[in-house]
Design an enzyme around this catalytic site. Structure first.
Site, PDB file in Angstrom:
ATOM      1  N   GLU A  89       4.705   4.458  -2.794  1.00  0.00           N
ATOM      2  CA  GLU A  89       4.774   5.398  -3.923  1.00  0.00           C
ATOM      3  C   GLU A  89       6.108   6.159  -3.930  1.00  0.00           C
ATOM      4  O   GLU A  89       6.158   7.376  -4.136  1.00  0.00           O
ATOM      5  CB  GLU A  89       3.599   6.378  -3.889  1.00  0.00           C
ATOM      6  N   GLU A 124      -3.720   0.299  -5.326  1.00  0.00           N
ATOM      7  CA  GLU A 124      -4.666   1.345  -4.922  1.00  0.00           C
ATOM      8  C   GLU A 124      -5.551   1.633  -6.128  1.00  0.00           C
ATOM      9  O   GLU A 124      -5.150   2.340  -7.061  1.00  0.00           O
ATOM     10  CB  GLU A 124      -3.954   2.621  -4.471  1.00  0.00           C
TER      11      GLU A 124
END
Length: 583
Positions: A158, A232
């Site tokens: 991320e 995710e």
């Protein structure tokens, strides 16, 4: 094992179309004796792949020390995944977030003044490159290109939420390749961060938990060709001390999964099985207010903290069966649990009294941080002698994260970072009184710019506006409790004390430690660090893996920082209590 290929049409395994049906399962949050059980249940839910981060801070706790054994035996975990017929997505960091202490970045990095984490700072990149050269060579036989289960590997984590330096990501990808990684690489970002966090020539994936069609469309707009993967897919969430236990409706989550799979996309559940932040390993968030994460990482996942199927297991299995073969047979049964009420803790030892046996004091003009002391987790005991009697105002420039203040061994107050507390007034009884501050690291920040989170007392300590000098800083990592001089006591002492007791078992099973009537601290069974407890909740029990116990005599130690249960007893129960839910 077949090799993963990526083309404009999607994923392929040895030229055959392939959909990743994956679930998060962090080996470092699960007792190694339970890895095989959790992996088997992943396959039974219909998954063909598992995903795991790799915690740099545990594998390389010091610059010159690297370990990959016991609960960190990643090759053994990969062997078990392969034996179960599961592929693996590997996420080696260096940064992993994961609500894990410091986002997985080792604390010793912060001993270097001015270091800029997750950047092209030479200090940081040199450490990362060294880490990869230690971690990756033993893992190369486990790559799919060498016949192993690892299909692909992630670059950073991320990153788009942190920066937009493509050259930084290129360096990391190049370091992976130089170490011999020849499986496909991928990045993961939330949809709004895709432009900042992706790397040309590397598969981009998206993280989300709702609005699957909309978020996959954003991924497709950014990446016009190739497979769609939610790296995710958030089907639950984590808890923080002082909050509620967060849950998500299984039917609603199953509908979101159905919507995602109907598009032809691949998925990785975050989490399939969350596990536990054993010991001192929980992370924290700091968005203007510091919020430490609880010990449990149950995550309201398809397998709960003890590895038992939840409603989501059944709901997701039924959705997956619409799109892929699912192993026949019933949902796995819940494991046996044991109960043992009112275990007495009859021996005690004061933490302040036995501190010299737990760590060596270091003298300096000012308090030293944990990082300067070479310490990862636990507590630091700071002490200095006050010059004169009378009323005073103590001011701590920074509290990282919770300071219990004592004067000649007697408690005078608590200052908490979470409550933005920095000052305390009290009266010094005599010249030469000893000021002691027991400072707890409640978890290094794991997300955002706050990851530069040095622990202890990083700033000045003032007494009536004048900086105090002449300190000792004593690290108390509590990695071993062997030196504690326990003795029998008739009553429950107050203040920071270790309490010890034993109990007998004819056979072992999972259980849950309940500390009703206790206030705050940590617990160990047979030397295994279960984690933190805190009466503020929401979590009100600690998971005890069956393999930690043994037939015969077992030892339990509780560090209580404030006030122990009047009778100094704890309970082992068959059910957990993660607190009231937040709907």
């Amino acid at each position: 094992m077949p090799v993963l290929q990526i083309d404009d049409g999607g994923f392929r395994l040895d030229s055959e179309p392939f959909r990743l049906l994956s679930g998060g399962l962090h080996y470092f949050r699960v007792h190694p004796a339970q890895w095989a059980d959790r992996l088997h249940k992943a396959r039974l839910m219909g998954l063909n792949t598992v995903e795991t981060y790799v915690p740099w801070n545990l594998h390389q706790p010091r610059p010159d020390l690297f370990r990959m054994n016991d609960g960190l035996d990643l090759p053994a975990f990969l062997d078990l995944a392969a034996a179960e017929g599961l592929h693996v997505l590997l996420r080696p960091g260096p940064y992993i977030c994961a609500e894990w202490e410091g986002g997985g970045l080792p604390s010793w990095l912060l001993a270097q003044r001015g270091i800029r984490l997750r950047t092209r700072d030479p200090l940081f990149l040199s450490a990362v490159d060294d880490y990869f050269t230690r971690l990756l060579p033993p893992l190369l036989p486990y790559l799919a290109t060498r016949g192993g289960p690892v299909l692909a590997m992630q670059v950073e984590n991320e990153y788009g939420a942190c920066g937009d330096d493509t050259a930084y990501l290129e360096h990391l990808a190049g370091s992976l390749r130089r170490c011999g990684v020849d499986v496909p690489l991928f990045t993961c970002d939330q949809p709004a961060d895709l432009e900042r966090g992706t790397l040309p020539g590397v598969l981009a994936t998206a993280n989300f938990g709702t609005r699957s069609t909309q978020n996959l469309a954003a991924l497709r707009a950014h990446q016009p060709n190739g497979p769609l993967l939610s790296a995710e897919f958030w089907i639950g969430w984590f808890d923080r001390w002082g909050g509620h236990h967060v849950v998500r409706d299984p039917d609603q989550a199953a509908r979101e999964l159905d919507e995602l799979l109907a598009t032809g996309a691949s998925v990785n559940f975050y989490m399939f099985h969350g596990g536990t932040n054993f010991g001192f390993t929980n992370g924290a968030n700091d968005k203007h207010t510091y919020r430490p994460t609880v010990t449990s990482y149950d995550y309201d996942a398809p397998l709960d903290e003890a590895g038992d199927p939840t409603e989501k297991f059944t709901a997701f299995r039924e959705v997956i069966a619409k799109y892929a073969p699912v192993p026949a047979g019933p949902v796995p049964a819940r494991s046996a649990k044991l109960a043992l009420p009112s275990v007495p803790l009859t021996e005690s030892a004061g933490l302040l009294d036995c501190a010299p046996a737990l760590g060596d004091a270091v003298e300096s003009s000012h308090p030293l941080t944990m990082e300067q002391l070479g310490q990862d987790f636990g507590f630091v005991l700071y002490e200095t002698v006050l010059p004169a009697p009378g009323p005073v105002l103590l001011e701590l420039e920074q509290v990282r994260d919770r300071a219990q203040v004592f004067l000649d061994g007697q408690p005078v107050g608590v200052l908490e970072r979470e409550n933005h507390e920095h000052a305390l007034a009290f009266t010094v009884p005599r010249s030469g009184s000893v000021l002691s501050l027991l400072v707890e690291n409640q978890g290094r920040v794991n997300y955002g710019p706050g990851i530069h989170d040095r622990k202890g007392l990083p700033g000045k300590v003032l007494l009536d506006g004048t900086e105090l000098a002449g300190w000792t800083s004593r690290p108390l990592p509590l990695t071993s409790l062997d030196a504690i001089p326990f003795a029998g006591t008739a009553t429950a002492p107050s203040g920071p004390h270790f309490h010890r007791g034993t109990f007998e078992l004819a056979e072992v099973a999972d259980t849950f430690l309940h500390l009703d009537g206790w206030t705050k601290g940590n617990a160990w069974i047979n030397g295994f660090a279960l984690g933190r407890y805190w009466s503020r909740g929401p979590q009100r029990s600690l998971y005890v893996p069956g393999p930690v116990l043994r037939a015969g005599t077992n030892e339990i130690v509780v560090l209580e920082l404030h006030s122990a249960h009047r009778a100094r007893t704890v309970d082992l129960r068959t059910t957990h209590d993660l607190g009231p839910t937040e709907e």
